[in-house]
Design a protein around this motif. Structure first.
Motif, PDB file in Angstrom:
ATOM      1  N   ASP A   1      30.515   7.707  -4.885  1.00 25.10           N
ATOM      2  CA  ASP A   1      31.139   7.562  -3.561  1.00 25.10           C
ATOM      3  C   ASP A   1      32.551   8.152  -3.553  1.00 25.10           C
ATOM      4  O   ASP A   1      33.271   8.012  -2.563  1.00 25.10           O
ATOM      5  CB  ASP A   1      31.140   6.098  -3.092  1.00 25.10           C
ATOM      6  CG  ASP A   1      31.731   5.149  -4.122  1.00 25.10           C
ATOM      7  OD1 ASP A   1      31.727   5.488  -5.323  1.00 25.10           O
ATOM      8  OD2 ASP A   1      32.203   4.065  -3.735  1.00 25.10           O
ATOM      9  N   HIS A   2      32.942   8.810  -4.651  1.00 27.99           N
ATOM     10  CA  HIS A   2      34.186   9.585  -4.719  1.00 27.99           C
ATOM     11  C   HIS A   2      33.797  11.028  -5.042  1.00 27.99           C
ATOM     12  O   HIS A   2      34.150  11.557  -6.096  1.00 27.99           O
ATOM     13  CB  HIS A   2      35.095   9.066  -5.840  1.00 27.99           C
ATOM     14  CG  HIS A   2      35.588   7.664  -5.649  1.00 27.99           C
ATOM     15  ND1 HIS A   2      34.756   6.584  -5.480  1.00 27.99           N
ATOM     16  CD2 HIS A   2      36.843   7.169  -5.598  1.00 27.99           C
ATOM     17  CE1 HIS A   2      35.487   5.483  -5.337  1.00 27.99           C
ATOM     18  NE2 HIS A   2      36.742   5.817  -5.413  1.00 27.99           N
TER      19      HIS A   2
ATOM     20  N   HIS B   1      36.454  10.230   1.000  1.00 26.79           N
ATOM     21  CA  HIS B   1      37.216  10.627  -0.176  1.00 26.79           C
ATOM     22  C   HIS B   1      37.813  12.029   0.025  1.00 26.79           C
ATOM     23  O   HIS B   1      37.397  13.000  -0.606  1.00 26.79           O
ATOM     24  CB  HIS B   1      36.319  10.586  -1.412  1.00 26.79           C
ATOM     25  CG  HIS B   1      37.053  10.847  -2.692  1.00 26.79           C
ATOM     26  ND1 HIS B   1      38.100  10.080  -3.114  1.00 26.79           N
ATOM     27  CD2 HIS B   1      36.905  11.813  -3.635  1.00 26.79           C
ATOM     28  CE1 HIS B   1      38.563  10.550  -4.256  1.00 26.79           C
ATOM     29  NE2 HIS B   1      37.858  11.608  -4.596  1.00 26.79           N
TER      30      HIS B   1
ATOM     31  N   ASP C   1      38.547   3.214   2.420  1.00 26.92           N
ATOM     32  CA  ASP C   1      37.739   2.317   1.588  1.00 26.92           C
ATOM     33  C   ASP C   1      37.128   1.236   2.468  1.00 26.92           C
ATOM     34  O   ASP C   1      37.740   0.812   3.459  1.00 26.92           O
ATOM     35  CB  ASP C   1      38.604   1.671   0.491  1.00 26.92           C
ATOM     36  CG  ASP C   1      38.896   2.646  -0.645  1.00 26.92           C
ATOM     37  OD1 ASP C   1      38.156   3.646  -0.788  1.00 26.92           O
ATOM     38  OD2 ASP C   1      39.869   2.429  -1.392  1.00 26.92           O
TER      39      ASP C   1
ATOM     40  N   ARG D   1      26.946   7.842   1.718  1.00 27.81           N
ATOM     41  CA  ARG D   1      26.990   6.471   1.150  1.00 27.81           C
ATOM     42  C   ARG D   1      25.664   5.754   1.385  1.00 27.81           C
ATOM     43  O   ARG D   1      25.222   4.976   0.536  1.00 27.81           O
ATOM     44  CB  ARG D   1      28.137   5.655   1.751  1.00 27.81           C
ATOM     45  CG  ARG D   1      29.499   5.910   1.104  1.00 27.81           C
ATOM     46  CD  ARG D   1      29.969   7.272   1.313  1.00 27.81           C
ATOM     47  NE  ARG D   1      31.171   7.674   0.604  1.00 27.81           N
ATOM     48  CZ  ARG D   1      31.672   8.900   0.712  1.00 27.81           C
ATOM     49  NH1 ARG D   1      31.099   9.822   1.479  1.00 27.81           N
ATOM     50  NH2 ARG D   1      32.744   9.240   0.034  1.00 27.81           N
TER      51      ARG D   1
ATOM     52  N   GLN E   1      34.737   9.409 -11.995  1.00 26.30           N
ATOM     53  CA  GLN E   1      34.679   8.532 -10.836  1.00 26.30           C
ATOM     54  C   GLN E   1      33.239   8.416 -10.334  1.00 26.30           C
ATOM     55  O   GLN E   1      32.420   9.286 -10.607  1.00 26.30           O
ATOM     56  CB  GLN E   1      35.598   9.105  -9.755  1.00 26.30           C
ATOM     57  CG  GLN E   1      35.150  10.458  -9.251  1.00 26.30           C
ATOM     58  CD  GLN E   1      36.317  11.420  -9.059  1.00 26.30           C
ATOM     59  OE1 GLN E   1      37.201  11.560  -9.897  1.00 26.30           O
ATOM     60  NE2 GLN E   1      36.296  12.110  -7.948  1.00 26.30           N
TER      61      GLN E   1
ATOM     62  N   CYS F   1      44.121   8.419 -14.413  1.00 25.10           N
ATOM     63  CA  CYS F   1      43.800   8.636 -12.997  1.00 25.10           C
ATOM     64  C   CYS F   1      44.785   9.597 -12.348  1.00 25.10           C
ATOM     65  O   CYS F   1      44.866   9.685 -11.131  1.00 25.10           O
ATOM     66  CB  CYS F   1      43.744   7.312 -12.242  1.00 25.10           C
ATOM     67  SG  CYS F   1      45.292   6.412 -12.283  1.00 25.10           S
TER      68      CYS F   1
ATOM     69  N   ILE G   1      41.796   8.961   3.012  1.00 22.66           N
ATOM     70  CA  ILE G   1      41.013   8.058   2.170  1.00 22.66           C
ATOM     71  C   ILE G   1      40.635   6.851   3.027  1.00 22.66           C
ATOM     72  O   ILE G   1      41.501   6.282   3.700  1.00 22.66           O
ATOM     73  CB  ILE G   1      41.861   7.556   0.959  1.00 22.66           C
ATOM     74  CG1 ILE G   1      42.278   8.703   0.038  1.00 22.66           C
ATOM     75  CG2 ILE G   1      41.138   6.458   0.189  1.00 22.66           C
ATOM     76  CD1 ILE G   1      41.149   9.381  -0.696  1.00 22.66           C
TER      77      ILE G   1
ATOM     78  N   ASP H   1      37.225   2.776  -7.723  1.00 18.56           N
ATOM     79  CA  ASP H   1      36.724   3.899  -8.516  1.00 18.56           C
ATOM     80  C   ASP H   1      36.246   3.528  -9.918  1.00 18.56           C
ATOM     81  O   ASP H   1      35.636   4.343 -10.593  1.00 18.56           O
ATOM     82  CB  ASP H   1      37.775   5.011  -8.600  1.00 18.56           C
ATOM     83  CG  ASP H   1      39.119   4.515  -9.118  1.00 18.56           C
ATOM     84  OD1 ASP H   1      39.230   3.321  -9.468  1.00 18.56           O
ATOM     85  OD2 ASP H   1      40.055   5.329  -9.170  1.00 18.56           O
TER      86      ASP H   1
ATOM     87  N   ARG I   1      33.965   3.447  -1.432  1.00 17.19           N
ATOM     88  CA  ARG I   1      34.811   4.433  -0.733  1.00 17.19           C
ATOM     89  C   ARG I   1      33.968   5.148   0.310  1.00 17.19           C
ATOM     90  O   ARG I   1      32.918   5.707   0.002  1.00 17.19           O
ATOM     91  CB  ARG I   1      35.415   5.422  -1.724  1.00 17.19           C
ATOM     92  CG  ARG I   1      36.304   6.444  -1.010  1.00 17.19           C
ATOM     93  CD  ARG I   1      37.409   6.941  -1.889  1.00 17.19           C
ATOM     94  NE  ARG I   1      38.396   5.899  -2.135  1.00 17.19           N
ATOM     95  CZ  ARG I   1      39.529   6.078  -2.799  1.00 17.19           C
ATOM     96  NH1 ARG I   1      39.820   7.258  -3.305  1.00 17.19           N
ATOM     97  NH2 ARG I   1      40.368   5.090  -2.974  1.00 17.19           N
TER      98      ARG I   1
ATOM     99  N   GLU J   1      38.483  15.847  -8.921  1.00 16.12           N
ATOM    100  CA  GLU J   1      37.961  15.021 -10.012  1.00 16.12           C
ATOM    101  C   GLU J   1      39.157  14.434 -10.749  1.00 16.12           C
ATOM    102  O   GLU J   1      39.642  14.979 -11.720  1.00 16.12           O
ATOM    103  CB  GLU J   1      37.129  15.892 -10.955  1.00 16.12           C
ATOM    104  CG  GLU J   1      36.423  15.085 -12.013  1.00 16.12           C
ATOM    105  CD  GLU J   1      35.651  15.964 -12.993  1.00 16.12           C
ATOM    106  OE1 GLU J   1      35.495  17.170 -12.747  1.00 16.12           O
ATOM    107  OE2 GLU J   1      35.221  15.412 -14.015  1.00 16.12           O
TER     108      GLU J   1
END
Ligand code: SAH
Length: 396
Positions: A375-376, A109, A121, A91, A372, A340, A119, A210, A106, A386
């Motif tokens: 950062d995912h 991930h 965030d 990140r 996405q 999604c 996960i 996302d 995020r 994905e």
């Protein structure tokens, strides 16, 4: 040094996917487990011929083991620290740490960061921890301490929100709450747009991080257009459209809470701007009669298929929804359409949208193929990671 772990032995031939670094062991692949094992325990996975394959968290269910490492190593505080450090470093390299324009992203991930089942965030100083596996739930205190150690002053609080994501069969009754600090709801910034985020009351971890780059793209297409933001939740797409000089923006969601949130968010970004209207309505009802009303329609529905057996119905729903948009959008209109659902592949989603277009009989062209943001990250050995698919379409 090796850890004393229970061994999971796979059936003959079932080691192949692990040798290609896919991090899931399905229950059907297991020949035997050498001792009693509890959900969330670390287990050692070996092939039928006793070859070491990996170490992971055990769980009852179709995915029986989520592999944390393919190396024969000890899973201890140092292991977790190096995984979290790598996640933070990524990140940082994306420019998301200490960024004055965007302070929501995020941080972890799942498989994409070598931490299946987790996960995290980050919301302007608060990390929201969401465990999808019992193993990661057990790790919550240690991991939040390590996050604090690594992020220092940048991290004020960690909130655990695992009550809806842990498998219910696990017989744990998780209660959401702060693991560290106590921060309360906040306003975050995404490309200088402000959003109220409430991890205690909000959906998922409080905000859909996302769609950041896709929201930004909506802005580019909005000038002079009448926009429908269907399934608006916190209203992000709406005020990016307003920023892009849309003529009028309608936000629609079935949840009254989401509409309140959208109104509040639009108000802090565009106070008293009469271009925006928000409606509580079901998507299929609202879209029954919108002929020639809009020239930009955004469709970002919830995961229609959460499980593989719901796939067929989900594809039908995507088809019908998109057909409604194509049939009624003004000539020269733009549709942003998303899925999604992890179980809906890119190809299946595209086929459903394609069928929707065919029903409408309109000429439809693909302008952008969306996914996405960085950062995912997607672990290349785990294509299921994905999960967000989107298309920007031009309807003649
Ligand atoms: N586009 C949003 C995220 C959408 S999440 C963003 O950028 O943040 C999906 C939303 O769809 C949720 O807010 C949920 O309340 C809403 N929803 C679910 N079913 C619906 C339906 N049948 N009609 C309208 N909205 C629905």
């Amino acid at each position: 040094m090796t850890q004393n772990l229970v061994t999971v032995v796979l059936n003959k031939g079932k080691e192949q996917s692990l040798k290609r670094f896919h991090p899931w062991v399905f229950s059907g692949a297991i020949k035997k487990i050498t001792a009693e094992v509890n959900e969330g325990d670390l287990v050692r996975v070996v092939s039928n011929s006793n070859e070491f394959l990996g170490i992971g968290h055990y769980q009852i269910g179709s995915i029986a083991v989520r592999i944390l490492t393919f190396k024969d190593e000890v899973i201890n505080r140092d292991f977790w620290k190096s995984r979290l450090q790598e996640a933070i470093q990524l990140r940082a390299s994306l420019g998301l740490l200490n960024n004055t324009h965007t302070n929501v992203f995020r941080l972890v991930h799942g498989e994409g960061d070598g931490m299946p089942g987790l996960i995290v965030d980050f919301y302007n100083g608060t990390a929201v921890y969401q465990a999808h596996s019992v193993g990661m739930y057990h790790q919550r205190n240690e991991l939040s301490e390590i996050l604090k150690e690594l992020l220092g002053e940048q991290l004020k609080a960690v909130y655990d929100k695992s009550d809806k994501t842990l498998p219910y069969k696990a017989d744990i009754e998780p209660v959401n709450g702060y693991l560290l600090g106590n921060s309360g709801a906040t306003i975050v910034k995404e490309y200088d747009n402000a959003f109220h985020v409430d991890w205690v009351e909000g959906q998922k971890t409080g905000f859909f991080v996302d769609q950041r780059e896709n929201r930004r793209l909506v802005k580019e297409f909005s000038k002079g257009r009448d926009v429908l933001n269907m399934f608006c939740y916190s209203g992000g797409f709406s005020f990016y459209a307003m920023q892009g000089d849309a003529r009028m923006v309608h936000s629609v969601d079935a949840s009254a809470k989401a509409i309140d949130l959208t109104r509040a968010n639009v108000e802090i970004n565009f106070p008293e701007d009469s271009r925006h209207q928000a409606y509580v309505a079901d998507a299929f009802d609202f879209m029954r009669d919108i002929k020639d009303k809009y020239d930009l329609i955004i469709l970002d529905p919830p995961a229609f298929a959460k499980h593989r057996n719901a796939l067929h119905q989900a594809l039908q729903a995507y088809k019908r929804l998109n057909a409604k948009a194509f049939e009624q959008i003004r000539p020269g209109g733009i549709v942003f359409t998303f899925s999604c659902s992890q179980v809906v592949s890119k190809e299946k989603f595209r086929e459903a949208v394609f069928s929707g277009a065919a029903i409408s009989g309109r000429k439809v062209r693909i302008l952008h193929q969306l996914t996405q943001p960085a950062d995912h990250p997607v672990n290349i050995y785990h294509p299921e990671g994905e999960y967000l698919k989107g298309l920007v379409l031009y309807v003649d």
